[in-house]
Design an enzyme around this catalytic site. Structure first.
Site, short mmCIF file in Angstrom:
data_model
loop_
_atom_site.label_atom_id
_atom_site.label_comp_id
_atom_site.label_asym_id
_atom_site.label_seq_id
_atom_site.Cartn_x
_atom_site.Cartn_y
_atom_site.Cartn_z
N TYR A 231 22.47 6.07 24.67
CA TYR A 231 23.45 5.22 25.36
C TYR A 231 24.62 6.02 25.89
CZ TYR A 231 20.96 1.00 24.22
OH TYR A 231 20.01 0.02 24.17
N GLU B 209 0.21 4.22 2.67
CA GLU B 209 0.50 3.81 4.05
C GLU B 209 1.16 2.44 4.15
OE1 GLU B 209 -2.91 3.75 6.69
OE2 GLU B 209 -1.77 2.84 8.31
N ASP C 218 -5.33 3.40 5.06
CA ASP C 218 -6.46 2.63 5.57
C ASP C 218 -7.55 3.60 6.01
OD1 ASP C 218 -5.13 0.24 5.26
OD2 ASP C 218 -4.43 0.14 7.34
#
Lengths: 366, 643
Positions: free
Chosen positions: A98, A197, A249
């Protein structure tokens, strides 16, 4: 906060300005050289046991419009960092994005651009983002286990935190800065670290008391782990000599999470030795587990298949274990989640799956 | 017995009334359904109005209004500022079918069919039972005549209901009001499209259109000059049919075959006439009125075997590239197209009929990117709205590969897709339509070839424009780099190190390494006459507009050594050249040439010239060329390939 010595950082930043200034004075077209940050240019560093950028480099010169913009932005960012060091402030990457709105010609069009340039600047100067007083937006993840940490608070007092007794079920939250001026790992009485995870699996292990029953430190990765999470795992593992097991996973994206913990990420290969824990091992869920445990599955999408194939050419996945597992998964055409283990009941993961896998890997004895 | 039958039959045989003929053939005449009827009615009214004005050399100012009732009845009003019609002629023009002066003349004209406005009157009275109201005024000081009439369909004559004089504010002109049954809801878009298209090919006309809901569209005039009048010519031997040949021979005043050929046909001199007569094995002194059918047949056959000069093309009245561009620009203002390109072919001939092709292409802006391009077809300044697929213009466009001009076209054939409008106008003494409804031009090889050539030329211009655009973007980037970014880099590095800002000139020539030419075109409204510096002055007699087109060209040498070369700027043929700086070494009707002896590195030369006789936007892009310098060193101009 302890006052860190920034003089070296300042010198390195000024070196960029000097390089450009001298080019101009010698009537040379200004340029900056930096390593090519792609999959093709990461090499295994035998000494550090992590993946680092290789020899190929990219020249950014002011002959082209893009190169000239990049040089101008680099100068603006360098000047901004100098200014922050001078007034003892820090900013988030988003804040800097910004602030760049006011940089006229040098302003960024997206935060990705400014984040990438901050990394470029790390690469050019051999400094870390933290040296630049830039911090990420996201916080680190959570930790539960039998260890005690001394954290320097904003009141400049040290606060001692025990990561089981002094925290709730959400665990200890890893701050964005985990360097020695911020945290010290006092003591740790555990046998290994499990980096997980998903939040759901982390909470399952906490609820089932796996940290206590198996003398484990549980770390929640929150998907692709933040730098501070990886740096924390690295420090805990080296300082307390604990093995790291990564539990995710069973899909190509999760394997990349493991790779960034163990070998270093392609984007941050210039600081792999700070962030990666080369001794990390992949615990599961593996494609073989899908077969062995008869887990519920989903079909691989085209993106999944593309990602798996790309991993077959990724230098970080070139050992026999990964080649075999990835090929097996491509053959099965299936993927699965950690929480698919709940098929056999809520305690199955802590009572059966993890003990079996851990003893197979020689971490615990049956 | 048989005689009795024949007499019985004869009783049943009677003349077919005009009304019956119309009723049976209304589809061929353009009144096939309620939507077509609406458009045809407007079209006949507007054509009539335009013709009236042009015949009297008046710039047309046409008012069209449609009033719509719920029961499907529409009142169509068409008003012009033409010369008006004298009282005695009104019943003939509006009350008789197949009456007119245009039908017999050989020259470019809108009508050709002679069915015209009276067909609308008849359609109106057949569908609504109402009469048509005509107001006409021929002179400022005289009152206007108002006439209400219907057509007596048995006699093909007007039946006047009443006629009177009234006061009409207009100086002169004609106003027609017809009630017809029509489908305005469906026809709305077509009426608008028709009027807009008409305005494109009639830039000298101003058309005001009021819709039933009160919405007013004004199609503004973009040219203050009437089109060149099309001269009437005699038939050319190549185009004449046997029957016509015999008919002309019956009516001729010539008593001998050779003078007959010379006086009644175009392009027939002594030599050609004699050659034809000899080859046909005829006697040149024979009286044409005495010739047998076989003799005519031999003559007609020989016409095709002898090389006869092409007919004169004075009979054509093309619109002209500058005006087409101007019209397209005005009509596409809201679309703000990226570019408009036009191209015009020299006149040519098909079976003895002169014709000329003009095309235009509008690209980009807010035109829809999906869907086929819009094709605007015109014949003799009349928009063709139906049967696009059967038209030669469509076939010619479809046969060109448009893929490398920013349009999509599967397999490089067919109507391309993309943000573009294709426009083609064919002027001819004889437009070969596919059918009586005159909506599509038939497949005539000579015309198709010309349309293709015209569009190919357009495509080449598009390619040039695209190339120029690409190099402009690159140039703009480089210029940004050396004028904004590089100084900023220098400033910032000096600031960080607290040192003076280094000089950039040597690095700038290193980065650029070209001769850089940038140009801008501006318009200035002036009252003065332009100063003339020309050597040869071709367009000098053209009327001067009070807009001066100013072209400013900046030439900068960003090479590391001095440069010597020639610069050419192309100018439109109809422009008058005003002040030119620096002094050029040559000005012709289509270019200005400068010679630069030596431009040192990092030096700039300002070149400028003024053009008069053009309107704003006629010349909106410089066309620059260089000579005696490697064109690869130059940005902003191409290699000069000779005159």
């Amino acid at each position: 906060m302890v006052n860190k010595d920034y003089s070296q950082v300042l010198t390195k930043i000024d070196m960029i300005a000097e390089k450009i200034y001298n080019d101009l004075q010698e009537t040379k077209i200004p340029y900056l050289n930096l390593p090519t940050r792609t999959k093709a240019n990461i090499k295994f560093d035998d000494k550090l046991s992590v993946w680092k950028y290789g020899k190929s480099s990219t020249e950014r010169n002011a002959k082209s419009l893009d190169g000239a913009y990049m040089i101008l932005r680099t100068m603006y960012m360098a000047d901004f960092i100098k200014e922050m060091i001078k007034v003892k402030k820090s900013s988030t990457l988003r804040e800097m994005y910004y602030i760049s709105e006011g940089w006229d010609l040098a302003k960024f069009h997206s935060q990705d651009e400014s984040n990438l340039l901050a990394e470029d600047l790390e690469v050019i100067t051999n400094c870390m983002r933290e040296d630049f007083k830039l911090r990420p937006e996201e916080d680190g993840a959570r930790v539960i286990g039998n260890l005690t940490i001394d954290e320097m608070t904003r009141n400049n007092t040290k606060k001692k935190i025990h990561c089981q007794d002094d925290v709730g079920d959400a665990g200890y939250s890893i701050p964005y800065n985990v360097e020695k001026d911020k945290i010290t790992i006092k003591s740790c009485d555990a046998d290994f670290i499990v980096a997980i995870e998903t939040g759901g699996m982390f909470d399952r292990l906490v609820e089932n008391g796996f940290d206590k029953s198996n003398r484990a430190v549980l770390v929640h990765l929150k998907g692709q782990p933040a730098r501070s999470t990886r740096r924390f795992i690295k420090r805990l593992s080296t300082e307390k000599k604990l093995p790291v097991l990564v539990f995710t996973d069973c899909d190509p994206w999760s394997y990349r999470i493991f790779a960034s913990v163990a070998y270093g990420a392609i984007k941050t290969a210039h600081i792999s030795e700070y962030l990666a824990t080369p001794s990390s091992q992949y615990l599961g869920v593996t494609p073989s587990d899908i077969e062995n445990y008869e887990l519920p599955t989903d079909t691989l999408t085209t993106e999944d298949i593309g990602a798996l194939k790309s991993e077959l050419t990724d230098p970080r996945f070139q050992d026999n274990f990964w080649k075999g597992e990835i090929k097996l998964q491509l053959k099965m055409g299936r993927k699965s989640e950690q929480q698919a283990l709940a098929k056999y009941g809520l305690d199955y993961v802590t009572d059966t799956y993890l003990p079996e896998k851990l003893s197979e890997m020689g971490i615990i004895k049956k | 017995m048989s005689q009795i039958i024949a007499e019985e039959l004869a009783k049943k045989q009677k003349e077919i009334s005009v009304a019956e003929f119309f009723e049976r053939n209304k589809h061929i005449l353009g009144f096939g359904n309620r939507t077509r009827a609406l458009i045809t009615s407007v079209k006949e009214g507007v054509d009539n109005a335009l013709d009236a004005c042009e015949d009297a050399s008046i710039l047309p100012d046409i008012y069209v209004e449609i009033k719509n009732h719920d029961d499907g009845e529409c009142i169509i009003i068409v008003e012009d500022n033409g010369p008006g019609i004298i009282k005695q002629q009104i019943p003939h023009i509006f009350g008789r079918l197949l009456y007119g002066s245009r039908f017999h003349a050989i020259r470019q004209s809108r009508g050709q069919q002679g069915i015209g406005i009276s067909a609308v009157v008849l359609y109106g009275q057949l569908t609504t039972g109402k009469h048509t109201k005509i107001i006409s005024k021929i002179e400022q000081d005289r009152p206007a005549i108002i006439t209400n009439l219907v057509i007596d369909t048995n006699k093909n004559r007007a039946e006047i209901i009443n006629t009177d004089t009234i006061h009409w504010d207009k100086q002169n002109g004609t106003r027609v009001e017809v009630s017809i049954i029509a489908d305005f809801k469906r026809g709305k878009k077509y009426v608008y499209d028709y009027l807009q298209s008409t305005s494109i090919v009639n830039p000298h006309a101003r058309i005001t259109y009021k819709e039933p809901d009160g919405t007013i569209h004004i199609f503004e005039r973009t040219a203050e000059q009437l089109p060149q009048k099309a001269e009437e010519i005699k038939p050319h031997p190549y185009g004449v049919e046997l029957g016509t040949l015999i008919k002309i021979a019956k009516n001729t005043k010539a008593r001998q075959l050779n003078s007959f050929l010379k006086t009644e046909f175009s392009s027939m001199g002594d030599r050609t006439s004699n050659a034809v007569i000899e080859k046909a094995g005829l006697d040149k002194n024979i009286n044409p009125k005495d010739m047998t059918r076989d003799q005519f047949l031999a003559l007609h056959k020989t016409f095709k075997e002898i090389k006869i000069m092409a007919p004169s093309t004075d009979c054509l009245s093309p619109i002209g590239e500058t005006l087409i561009k101007r019209s397209l620009k005005t009509e596409t203002q809201e679309i703000s197209p990226e570019f408009i390109i036009t191209s015009s072919r020299p006149p040519s001939v098909h079976s003895g009929n002169p014709f000329q092709v003009e095309v235009g292409l509008v690209y980009g802006g807010n035109l829809p990117k999906e869907g086929p391009v819009k094709i605007l077809r015109f014949a003799n300044r009349i928009p063709l709205l139906y049967q696009q697929g059967d038209c030669l213009i469509t076939q010619a466009i479809s046969s060109i590969d448009w893929r490398r001009y920013g349009l999509t076209q599967p397999a490089g054939k067919g109507i391309p897709t993309g943000p573009a409008i294709f426009m083609a106008h064919i002027s001819s003494t004889q437009i070969p339509y596919t059918s009586e409804s005159k909506e599509a031009i038939a497949d005539v090889e000579e015309i198709e070839d010309e349309v293709k050539l015209a569009f190919r030329e357009c495509a080449r211009k598009v390619q040039k424009h695209i190339n120029k655009k690409v190099s402009r973007v690159k140039t703009r980037e480089k210029f940004d780099l050396i004028t904004r970014i590089l100084p900023e880099i220098a400033k910032k590095s000096a600031h960080m190190l607290d040192k003076p800002v280094p000089s950039l000139d040597p690095i700038i020539t290193k980065i650029m390494d070209v001769v850089w030419i940038e140009d801008v075109v501006e318009y200035e409204k002036v009252n003065r006459k332009p100063v003339q510096t020309t050597l040869a002055q071709e367009g000098a007699e053209k009327p001067r507009e009070n807009v001066i087109t100013k072209s400013k060209i900046m030439v900068v040498n960003y090479k590391r050594n001095s440069q010597k070369f020639n610069l050419y700027a192309i100018i439109p043929k109809d422009a008058v050249v005003g002040t030119v700086t620096p002094k050029p070494i040559k000005i012709t009707s289509n270019y200005i040439k400068w010679s630069f002896d030596s431009i040192p590195p990092a030096e700039k030369v300002d070149v400028s010239f003024e053009l008069a006789g053009l309107e704003k936007g006629d010349f909106d892009e410089n066309d620059l060329y260089v000579e005696n310098i490697n064109p690869a060193y130059v940005i902003g101009a191409d290699k000069w390939e000779g005159d």
